[in-house]
Design a protein around this motif. Sequence first.
Motif, PDB file in Angstrom:
ATOM      1  N   LEU A  26       2.176 -80.012  51.465  1.00 45.98           N
ATOM      2  CA  LEU A  26       1.120 -79.089  51.889  1.00 45.98           C
ATOM      3  C   LEU A  26      -0.273 -79.702  51.880  1.00 45.98           C
ATOM      4  O   LEU A  26      -1.118 -79.317  52.695  1.00 45.98           O
ATOM      5  CB  LEU A  26       1.104 -77.860  50.961  1.00 45.98           C
ATOM      6  CG  LEU A  26       2.111 -76.747  51.194  1.00 45.98           C
ATOM      7  CD1 LEU A  26       1.837 -75.601  50.220  1.00 45.98           C
ATOM      8  CD2 LEU A  26       2.058 -76.239  52.622  1.00 45.98           C
ATOM      9  N   ALA A  27      -0.545 -80.620  50.964  1.00 44.47           N
ATOM     10  CA  ALA A  27      -1.902 -81.120  50.767  1.00 44.47           C
ATOM     11  C   ALA A  27      -2.456 -81.742  52.045  1.00 44.47           C
ATOM     12  O   ALA A  27      -1.834 -82.629  52.639  1.00 44.47           O
ATOM     13  CB  ALA A  27      -1.932 -82.140  49.633  1.00 44.47           C
ATOM     14  N   GLN A  28      -3.621 -81.272  52.452  1.00 48.34           N
ATOM     15  CA  GLN A  28      -4.274 -81.782  53.661  1.00 48.34           C
ATOM     16  C   GLN A  28      -5.330 -82.803  53.242  1.00 48.34           C
ATOM     17  O   GLN A  28      -6.417 -82.446  52.791  1.00 48.34           O
ATOM     18  CB  GLN A  28      -4.874 -80.629  54.454  1.00 48.34           C
ATOM     19  CG  GLN A  28      -3.822 -79.627  54.925  1.00 48.34           C
ATOM     20  CD  GLN A  28      -4.394 -78.559  55.839  1.00 48.34           C
ATOM     21  OE1 GLN A  28      -5.299 -78.826  56.626  1.00 48.34           O
ATOM     22  NE2 GLN A  28      -3.858 -77.351  55.736  1.00 48.34           N
ATOM     23  N   THR A  29      -4.976 -84.080  53.406  1.00 50.03           N
ATOM     24  CA  THR A  29      -5.860 -85.188  53.011  1.00 50.03           C
ATOM     25  C   THR A  29      -5.874 -86.231  54.128  1.00 50.03           C
ATOM     26  O   THR A  29      -5.451 -87.374  53.921  1.00 50.03           O
ATOM     27  CB  THR A  29      -5.368 -85.822  51.692  1.00 50.03           C
ATOM     28  OG1 THR A  29      -3.968 -86.175  51.832  1.00 50.03           O
ATOM     29  CG2 THR A  29      -5.533 -84.870  50.520  1.00 50.03           C
ATOM     30  N   ALA A 206      -0.956 -68.247  49.642  1.00 51.96           N
ATOM     31  CA  ALA A 206      -0.159 -68.174  48.421  1.00 51.96           C
ATOM     32  C   ALA A 206       1.341 -68.223  48.703  1.00 51.96           C
ATOM     33  O   ALA A 206       2.115 -68.798  47.925  1.00 51.96           O
ATOM     34  CB  ALA A 206      -0.512 -66.907  47.648  1.00 51.96           C
ATOM     35  N   ASN A 207       1.764 -67.632  49.834  1.00 50.95           N
ATOM     36  CA  ASN A 207       3.203 -67.569  50.102  1.00 50.95           C
ATOM     37  C   ASN A 207       3.793 -68.921  50.508  1.00 50.95           C
ATOM     38  O   ASN A 207       5.010 -69.057  50.650  1.00 50.95           O
ATOM     39  CB  ASN A 207       3.509 -66.523  51.178  1.00 50.95           C
ATOM     40  CG  ASN A 207       2.841 -66.824  52.510  1.00 50.95           C
ATOM     41  OD1 ASN A 207       2.156 -67.833  52.679  1.00 50.95           O
ATOM     42  ND2 ASN A 207       3.036 -65.936  53.471  1.00 50.95           N
ATOM     43  N   ASP A 236       0.196 -72.059  25.909  1.00 54.00           N
ATOM     44  CA  ASP A 236       1.477 -71.799  25.255  1.00 54.00           C
ATOM     45  C   ASP A 236       2.169 -70.552  25.784  1.00 54.00           C
ATOM     46  O   ASP A 236       3.358 -70.350  25.531  1.00 54.00           O
ATOM     47  CB  ASP A 236       1.304 -71.712  23.732  1.00 54.00           C
ATOM     48  CG  ASP A 236       0.145 -70.804  23.325  1.00 54.00           C
ATOM     49  OD1 ASP A 236      -0.900 -70.841  24.000  1.00 54.00           O
ATOM     50  OD2 ASP A 236       0.284 -70.067  22.327  1.00 54.00           O
ATOM     51  N   GLN A 237       1.445 -69.709  26.518  1.00 56.88           N
ATOM     52  CA  GLN A 237       2.054 -68.524  27.123  1.00 56.88           C
ATOM     53  C   GLN A 237       2.183 -68.724  28.631  1.00 56.88           C
ATOM     54  O   GLN A 237       1.248 -69.197  29.276  1.00 56.88           O
ATOM     55  CB  GLN A 237       1.203 -67.273  26.850  1.00 56.88           C
ATOM     56  CG  GLN A 237       1.084 -66.927  25.371  1.00 56.88           C
ATOM     57  CD  GLN A 237       2.419 -66.609  24.748  1.00 56.88           C
ATOM     58  OE1 GLN A 237       3.273 -65.977  25.374  1.00 56.88           O
ATOM     59  NE2 GLN A 237       2.620 -67.052  23.508  1.00 56.88           N
ATOM     60  N   PRO A 238       3.338 -68.378  29.217  1.00 53.56           N
ATOM     61  CA  PRO A 238       3.510 -68.547  30.667  1.00 53.56           C
ATOM     62  C   PRO A 238       2.480 -67.732  31.440  1.00 53.56           C
ATOM     63  O   PRO A 238       2.116 -66.617  31.048  1.00 53.56           O
ATOM     64  CB  PRO A 238       4.926 -68.024  30.916  1.00 53.56           C
ATOM     65  CG  PRO A 238       5.612 -68.073  29.579  1.00 53.56           C
ATOM     66  CD  PRO A 238       4.545 -67.842  28.564  1.00 53.56           C
ATOM     67  N   LEU A 239       2.018 -68.290  32.539  1.00 55.10           N
ATOM     68  CA  LEU A 239       1.070 -67.589  33.402  1.00 55.10           C
ATOM     69  C   LEU A 239       1.815 -66.695  34.387  1.00 55.10           C
ATOM     70  O   LEU A 239       2.926 -67.010  34.805  1.00 55.10           O
ATOM     71  CB  LEU A 239       0.229 -68.592  34.190  1.00 55.10           C
ATOM     72  CG  LEU A 239      -0.699 -69.520  33.400  1.00 55.10           C
ATOM     73  CD1 LEU A 239      -1.399 -70.479  34.367  1.00 55.10           C
ATOM     74  CD2 LEU A 239      -1.724 -68.724  32.617  1.00 55.10           C
ATOM     75  N   PRO A 240       1.210 -65.595  34.795  1.00 59.01           N
ATOM     76  CA  PRO A 240       1.801 -64.808  35.880  1.00 59.01           C
ATOM     77  C   PRO A 240       1.917 -65.662  37.143  1.00 59.01           C
ATOM     78  O   PRO A 240       1.072 -66.524  37.409  1.00 59.01           O
ATOM     79  CB  PRO A 240       0.796 -63.661  36.070  1.00 59.01           C
ATOM     80  CG  PRO A 240       0.007 -63.615  34.801  1.00 59.01           C
ATOM     81  CD  PRO A 240      -0.039 -65.005  34.274  1.00 59.01           C
ATOM     82  N   GLU A 241       2.966 -65.434  37.908  1.00 57.22           N
ATOM     83  CA  GLU A 241       3.190 -66.229  39.112  1.00 57.22           C
ATOM     84  C   GLU A 241       2.014 -66.135  40.080  1.00 57.22           C
ATOM     85  O   GLU A 241       1.630 -67.134  40.712  1.00 57.22           O
ATOM     86  CB  GLU A 241       4.485 -65.787  39.814  1.00 57.22           C
ATOM     87  CG  GLU A 241       5.737 -66.150  39.043  1.00 57.22           C
ATOM     88  CD  GLU A 241       6.995 -65.857  39.837  1.00 57.22           C
ATOM     89  OE1 GLU A 241       6.882 -65.448  41.024  1.00 57.22           O
ATOM     90  OE2 GLU A 241       8.106 -66.032  39.277  1.00 57.22           O
ATOM     91  N   GLU A 242       1.421 -64.967  40.186  1.00 59.01           N
ATOM     92  CA  GLU A 242       0.294 -64.793  41.101  1.00 59.01           C
ATOM     93  C   GLU A 242      -0.878 -65.686  40.696  1.00 59.01           C
ATOM     94  O   GLU A 242      -1.517 -66.326  41.552  1.00 59.01           O
ATOM     95  CB  GLU A 242      -0.137 -63.324  41.117  1.00 59.01           C
ATOM     96  CG  GLU A 242      -1.284 -63.034  42.074  1.00 59.01           C
ATOM     97  CD  GLU A 242      -1.681 -61.564  42.065  1.00 59.01           C
ATOM     98  OE1 GLU A 242      -2.583 -61.195  42.849  1.00 59.01           O
ATOM     99  OE2 GLU A 242      -1.097 -60.794  41.274  1.00 59.01           O
ATOM    100  N   LEU A 243      -1.161 -65.755  39.384  1.00 59.14           N
ATOM    101  CA  LEU A 243      -2.252 -66.602  38.909  1.00 59.14           C
ATOM    102  C   LEU A 243      -1.919 -68.082  39.098  1.00 59.14           C
ATOM    103  O   LEU A 243      -2.788 -68.881  39.484  1.00 59.14           O
ATOM    104  CB  LEU A 243      -2.534 -66.319  37.432  1.00 59.14           C
ATOM    105  CG  LEU A 243      -3.583 -67.201  36.762  1.00 59.14           C
ATOM    106  CD1 LEU A 243      -4.930 -67.116  37.490  1.00 59.14           C
ATOM    107  CD2 LEU A 243      -3.743 -66.836  35.287  1.00 59.14           C
ATOM    108  N   ALA A 247      -4.233 -70.607  41.246  1.00 63.55           N
ATOM    109  CA  ALA A 247      -4.816 -71.819  40.667  1.00 63.55           C
ATOM    110  C   ALA A 247      -4.391 -73.056  41.444  1.00 63.55           C
ATOM    111  O   ALA A 247      -5.198 -73.967  41.694  1.00 63.55           O
ATOM    112  CB  ALA A 247      -4.415 -71.949  39.203  1.00 63.55           C
ATOM    113  N   LEU A 248      -3.121 -73.111  41.859  1.00 64.63           N
ATOM    114  CA  LEU A 248      -2.658 -74.248  42.649  1.00 64.63           C
ATOM    115  C   LEU A 248      -3.363 -74.298  44.000  1.00 64.63           C
ATOM    116  O   LEU A 248      -3.765 -75.372  44.467  1.00 64.63           O
ATOM    117  CB  LEU A 248      -1.145 -74.174  42.839  1.00 64.63           C
ATOM    118  CG  LEU A 248      -0.301 -74.492  41.597  1.00 64.63           C
ATOM    119  CD1 LEU A 248       1.164 -74.185  41.861  1.00 64.63           C
ATOM    120  CD2 LEU A 248      -0.475 -75.942  41.176  1.00 64.63           C
TER     121      LEU A 248
END
Length: 458
Positions: A26-29, A206-207, A236-243, A247-248
């Motif tokens: 996906l990365a556009q470089t 996101a999708n 140490d706690q999993p992040l919600p998938e949406e977050l 972030a990605l």
Amino acid sequence: MKRPNILLIMSDEHAPAVTGCYGHPLAQTPNLDRLAAEGTLFENAYCNNPICVPSRISFLTGKYASDVNVFDNGSPLASEIPTFAHYLQASGYETTLCGRMHMIGPDRLHGFGQRLFDDMNDWVRLGKGPVRTPDARRNSNSHVTECGPGPPRWLDYDRTVTDLSERFLRDKAGNPSDRPWCLVSSFMYPHFPLYAPQEYLDLYPANRIALPDLGDESFESQHPAIRQLRYFFHNDQPLPEELTRAALASYFALVTLTDEHIGRLITIVDDSPLLENTVIIYLSDHGEMAGQHGIWQKQCFYESSVRVPLIVKGPRLEAGARVNANVSLVDIMPTLLDLAGTPIPGGLRGRSLLPALRGAALPDDLVVAEYHAQGMLSAGYMAKKGNLKYNYYVDLPPQLFDLAADPNEFVNLAGHSGWAGPQSDLHSELLAKLDPEEVDGRAKRNQLLEGMARSYAG
């Protein structure tokens, strides 16, 4: 033969896997992809310390950060320790630094003849030293939760670095001189916070973003050094998938934004007489875990943290080449001096990569990384050779990974009878490079004494 000009472009926290030329879907470089197509890409380049200041000191000096007693982000490099800029300047080069180098303390040059743009004020003060106790924690996990559209903290800074570097390059193109030059242009991005301009976020819906592959790992099953690191940084706690996806997307967006800045500099060289005699180098100081193994930021020896991009293009150098041998940032100083036709001093930890840039096979050498800062109670070290990576921790069990069979580093082979020989060999090679316990003790004493002195000076 006329000595080449050198344009070295550096970013902060760019994992090479998030680049088109390194295989990201996906990365556009496009600018880095073009640089790789016209030059040499190193598949297995590593930093020697997965945190900003010590990594950059290794890059500047050609030594491990522990060799020069720089152990954390608040630690200054002594002014009498030479960098590649000192040697290039002494050999007749005009040396210029523009932008981020995270130099701590009053020496703002460390051998460079001039600096067009300094580090931001928040990044140059003497630090108090990291708190390395079991209960120490970062205030929050803002390094990942601050993402999406928002106030891009480094946007104006990186634009200024690009503008000033462009002016420098246009002046050199329009006013040729017999004196060669070396310009180091260094950006803040894609370092967090992960706020990005909307136009770049729009490139990464996101999708379309895959979540990190966590395998069967859980926090409880991970190596104790990794659990401590995750605890310290509130990972140490999993992040919600949406977050996680947001972030990605932001991280990818900032990589693309940085690629755009890089493209502006490369284009000036390509579209001017500078093309005939200018070597362009791109690299970063360390990677970004980006959720792999549940970690954000770096500070460990997994590939996403410790591996860096390294691409080199120039006249009379190989084009469209890829080098698989293990190399690292301590190789940059001898490579620059070799390019400049300047004798390489003894005592450096690296070797010149110029033979590989001219098409010769490069022997696979041992690459060493170390870490002595927040999130790790005692020192950790990486020794990589071929496809094997051995991580040695003072006071904790080691890790051993076969990256050919296990590229995601889920299967720790340390202690398995069938791998006792390779593990012993890598341990012996690491001991030939440094004394892990001695360096750990020196780091802790240094951080205690310097921390007191830094607090007093502040």
